[in-house]
Structures are given as structure tokens and as C-alpha cells.
Design an enzyme around this catalytic site. Structure first.
Site, PDB file in Angstrom:
ATOM      1  N   ASN A  23       3.190  -3.993  11.369  1.00 22.84           N
ATOM      2  CA  ASN A  23       4.332  -4.858  11.667  1.00 22.84           C
ATOM      3  C   ASN A  23       5.299  -4.052  12.528  1.00 22.84           C
ATOM      4  O   ASN A  23       5.973  -3.155  12.029  1.00 22.84           O
ATOM      5  CB  ASN A  23       4.982  -5.296  10.347  1.00 22.84           C
ATOM      6  CG  ASN A  23       6.250  -6.110  10.569  1.00 22.84           C
ATOM      7  OD1 ASN A  23       6.569  -6.479  11.702  1.00 22.84           O
ATOM      8  ND2 ASN A  23       6.965  -6.382   9.494  1.00 22.84           N
ATOM      9  N   LYS A  81       7.981  -5.030  13.927  1.00 18.69           N
ATOM     10  CA  LYS A  81       9.383  -5.463  13.776  1.00 18.69           C
ATOM     11  C   LYS A  81      10.041  -5.580  15.162  1.00 18.69           C
ATOM     12  O   LYS A  81       9.354  -5.938  16.115  1.00 18.69           O
ATOM     13  CB  LYS A  81      10.128  -4.506  12.836  1.00 18.69           C
ATOM     14  CG  LYS A  81       9.352  -4.309  11.518  1.00 18.69           C
ATOM     15  CD  LYS A  81      10.106  -3.571  10.446  1.00 18.69           C
ATOM     16  CE  LYS A  81       9.238  -3.451   9.199  1.00 18.69           C
ATOM     17  NZ  LYS A  81       9.906  -2.788   8.079  1.00 18.69           N
ATOM     18  N   HIS A 133       8.683 -11.955   5.119  1.00 11.81           N
ATOM     19  CA  HIS A 133       9.041 -10.531   5.084  1.00 11.81           C
ATOM     20  C   HIS A 133      10.430 -10.359   4.466  1.00 11.81           C
ATOM     21  O   HIS A 133      11.324 -11.174   4.702  1.00 11.81           O
ATOM     22  CB  HIS A 133       8.999  -9.932   6.494  1.00 11.81           C
ATOM     23  CG  HIS A 133       9.038  -8.436   6.456  1.00 11.81           C
ATOM     24  ND1 HIS A 133      10.213  -7.745   6.288  1.00 11.81           N
ATOM     25  CD2 HIS A 133       8.050  -7.514   6.497  1.00 11.81           C
ATOM     26  CE1 HIS A 133       9.932  -6.448   6.239  1.00 11.81           C
ATOM     27  NE2 HIS A 133       8.628  -6.281   6.366  1.00 11.81           N
ATOM     28  N   GLU A 178      12.821  -8.552   5.241  1.00 17.96           N
ATOM     29  CA  GLU A 178      13.920  -8.518   6.220  1.00 17.96           C
ATOM     30  C   GLU A 178      14.300  -9.937   6.640  1.00 17.96           C
ATOM     31  O   GLU A 178      15.472 -10.227   6.892  1.00 17.96           O
ATOM     32  CB  GLU A 178      13.522  -7.645   7.423  1.00 17.96           C
ATOM     33  CG  GLU A 178      13.502  -6.167   7.031  1.00 17.96           C
ATOM     34  CD  GLU A 178      12.489  -5.317   7.758  1.00 17.96           C
ATOM     35  OE1 GLU A 178      11.967  -5.730   8.811  1.00 17.96           O
ATOM     36  OE2 GLU A 178      12.190  -4.213   7.257  1.00 17.96           O
ATOM     37  N   GLU A 214       5.317  -5.967  -0.935  1.00 13.28           N
ATOM     38  CA  GLU A 214       6.170  -4.953  -0.321  1.00 13.28           C
ATOM     39  C   GLU A 214       7.444  -4.790  -1.152  1.00 13.28           C
ATOM     40  O   GLU A 214       8.407  -5.546  -0.957  1.00 13.28           O
ATOM     41  CB  GLU A 214       6.550  -5.363   1.105  1.00 13.28           C
ATOM     42  CG  GLU A 214       5.367  -5.529   2.038  1.00 13.28           C
ATOM     43  CD  GLU A 214       5.775  -5.373   3.499  1.00 13.28           C
ATOM     44  OE1 GLU A 214       5.243  -4.478   4.156  1.00 13.28           O
ATOM     45  OE2 GLU A 214       6.643  -6.130   3.968  1.00 13.28           O
ATOM     46  N   GLY A 266      10.791   1.362   4.660  1.00 11.86           N
ATOM     47  CA  GLY A 266      11.572   2.171   5.590  1.00 11.86           C
ATOM     48  C   GLY A 266      12.389   3.258   4.917  1.00 11.86           C
ATOM     49  O   GLY A 266      13.263   3.859   5.543  1.00 11.86           O
ATOM     50  N   SER A 324       6.458   2.237   3.335  1.00 13.27           N
ATOM     51  CA  SER A 324       6.332   3.678   3.586  1.00 13.27           C
ATOM     52  C   SER A 324       4.900   4.205   3.453  1.00 13.27           C
ATOM     53  O   SER A 324       4.688   5.321   2.977  1.00 13.27           O
ATOM     54  CB  SER A 324       7.289   4.470   2.690  1.00 13.27           C
ATOM     55  OG  SER A 324       8.634   4.124   2.996  1.00 13.27           O
ATOM     56  N   GLY A 340       6.920   1.581  10.098  1.00 11.40           N
ATOM     57  CA  GLY A 340       7.196   2.723  10.966  1.00 11.40           C
ATOM     58  C   GLY A 340       5.956   3.444  11.480  1.00 11.40           C
ATOM     59  O   GLY A 340       5.852   3.754  12.682  1.00 11.40           O
TER      60      GLY A 340
HETATM   61  P1  13P Z   1       7.631   0.834   6.502  1.00  6.80           P
HETATM   62  O1  13P Z   1       6.144   1.165   6.554  1.00  6.80           O
HETATM   63  O2  13P Z   1       8.383   1.320   7.686  1.00  6.80           O
HETATM   64  O3  13P Z   1       8.225   1.214   5.196  1.00  6.80           O
HETATM   65  O4  13P Z   1       7.737  -0.777   6.587  1.00  6.80           O
HETATM   66  C1  13P Z   1       6.931  -1.555   5.780  1.00  6.80           C
HETATM   67  C2  13P Z   1       7.072  -2.962   6.208  1.00  6.80           C
HETATM   68  O5  13P Z   1       8.133  -3.540   6.094  1.00  6.80           O
HETATM   69  C3  13P Z   1       5.909  -3.621   6.794  1.00  6.80           C
HETATM   70  O6  13P Z   1       6.119  -4.992   6.919  1.00  6.80           O
END
Ligand code: 13P
Length: 249
Positions: free
Chosen positions: A9, A11, A94, A96, A166, A172, A212, A234
Site C-alpha cells: 500500500n 498510500k 484502511h 487511515e 492491521e 507506521g 510495520s 513503508g
Molecule cells: P506500515 O507497514 O508502514 O506500518 O503500514 C502498514 C499499512 O498501513 C498498510 O496498509
């Protein structure tokens, strides 16, 4: 037999030039794998990404969609539009989107229904906040997120669904759920789906872990029996890291 999947992802990262560069590097470094590999660039770069990956096994997927097919929804994108540029899969729910854009379970239920009508596959995200885990509410929160958005579906819809657990506190932050915590929740999810539908549906749905995931922890997390892959943030922006995570599966 459920699919193993590693999805990136991206983002709101990577402009058009950077998207081309990352996909070129990733395509060149992609390990030989029987797992499905997906990447989700931003809307504006999807078409370009579909073209750039047409000779590779990478599937380009979308990060979100609106539930309406078309209409006066300035700034939004429909499932029909995604389909028309060759997208087959969309991420929905998601954390976010839930936290920053007000996406509730009720909105997500509408998006899920619309995506299924468009014959899109769905990577459905959910997970508890830190406070829920601290207070021991994490199982109840996850159960209600699943139930509110997915448990009114027809059993036949489940072949179009991939789940992505998640935990918000692990996104993150560099802090991952331990492999044991991930396994415990994934097993709970399968039990919950067995109770709401049946064991066949529960055993056949792929459940990804996200939060992560890095090259250094992927082998251990993916080694758990109910973890069928990962949704990577990330680390998906670095070709070497994403390739190493794909190798881990
Ligand atoms: P990270 O791997 O950066 O923690 O993000 C996970 C995520 O939100 C994937 O959708």
C-alpha cells in the site's frame, strides 16, 4: 486452498516519475514466487502503473473507491472507473480512511456492496486501536468491524474478499504485533467467520497481517499458520525491502 498474498500500500507516496522508477526496479528484482503480488499506487498513477506492469506478475490495485457508480461527488472515484482502466482489486476500510476521512462501518458496508457489484475483489482492512488492546477490547472491536461491514454478505461473496488485519498501533510506528499476537487474532477471525457463515468460508479466506512488516520480521510473521501474507506500507516503497518481504512468503 487459500492464496498467499503480499500487497504494497503506497498510500500518498510517489509521483508519476517515481512510480515508474519503483515499478521498474521492483519488476527487475521480483523474486520467483507462487504468492500473489499486488501494489496500490495513488489514483492518478494507476493507469500508468497498469501499463508498466502488464508483462509482470504484479497486480496493480486501488487504495479506495466511492460507493456510487457516478454522480455529483467532487473528487471521488467509482468502482466502474477503476474497472475501466484494468483494476480488478480495491483496498477498503484502511484505518487511515476510517480515522482521517470519517469512513464508518456503515459507509464501508456500502462500498463493499458496490465493489462486489462491479465484480471487484476487495482487500478489507480493519483492526483495533491501542486503547482497545490495552483494555482487552481488541477481539470485540475486530468482531464488530467485520460483522458490521461483511456479515450481511451472501456466502458466495466471500470468494471476492481478502481480509487484512492491521492493528492501528502497529501502523507506521515500527512496533509490530508479535507473530503470536497476529496468529491469535487471525485464528479468532476464522472462528468468528465460521460462526457467522461456515468453516469452508473461514478456511478459504486469505487473512493478511499489516503493521510495520519489514524484511527482518516477515519470515516469523508469515510463518504462522493463519497468516496468509501481508499488507505492507513503508517497506513497500523500497524495492529491495518489498522483494525481501515477498521472498519471505
Ligand atoms: P506500515 O507497514 O508502514 O506500518 O503500514 C502498514 C499499512 O498501513 C498498510 O496498509
Amino acid at each position: 486452498m487459500r492464496s498467499k498474498i503480499v500487497a504494497g500500500n503506497w498510500k500518498m507516496n510517489k509521483n508519476g516519475t517515481e512510480t515508474e522508477a519503483l515499478l521498474a526496479e521492483l519488476t527487475a528484482k521480483l523474486p520467483n514466487t507462487s504468492a500473489e503480488v499486488m501494489v496500490a499506487p495513488t489514483f492518478v498513477n494507476l493507469s500508468q502503473a497498469v501499463t508498466a506492469t502488464q508483462d509482470s506478475k504484479i497486480e496493480v490495485i486501488a487504495q479506495n473507491m466511492h460507493d456510487a457508480l457516478s454522480g455529483a461527488f467532487t473528487g471521488e472515484i467509482s468502482g466502474d472507473m477503476l474497472k475501466s482502466i484494468g483494476i480488478q482489486t480495491v483496498i477498503l476500510g484502511h484505518s487511515e480512511r476510517r480515522a482521517y476521512f470519517g469512513e464508518t462501518d456503515a459507509i464501508l458496508a456500502k462500498k463493499v456492496a458496490s465493489a462486489l457489484e462491479q465484480n471487484l475483489r476487495i482487500v478489507f482492512c480493519f483492526g483495533e486501536e491501542l486503547e482497545d488492546r490495552k483494555t482487552g477490547n481488541h477481539f470485540a472491536v475486530v468482531k464488530s468491524q467485520l460483522s458490521n461491514a461483511l456479515f450481511s454478505l451472501a456466502p458466495s461473496a466471500w470468494k471476492h474478499i481478502v481480509l487484512a488485519y492491521e492493528p492501528v498501533w502497529a501502523i507506521g510506528t515500527g512496533e509490530t504485533a508479535s507473530p503470536e499476537q497476529a496468529q491469535e487474532m487471525h485464528a479468532f477471525i476464522r472462528t468468528t467467520i465460521t460462526e457467522a457463515f461456515d468453516a469452508t468460508i473461514a478456511q478459504n479466506v486469505s487473512i493478511l497481517y499489516g503493521g510495520s512488516v519489514k524484511p527482518g520480521n516477515a519470515v516469523e510473521i508469515f510463518g504462522k499458520p493463519d497468516v496468509d501474507g501481508g499488507l505492507i506500507g513503508g517497506a513497500a516503497l523500497v524495492a529491495d525491502d518489498f522483494s525481501a518481504i515477498i521472498s519471505a512468503i
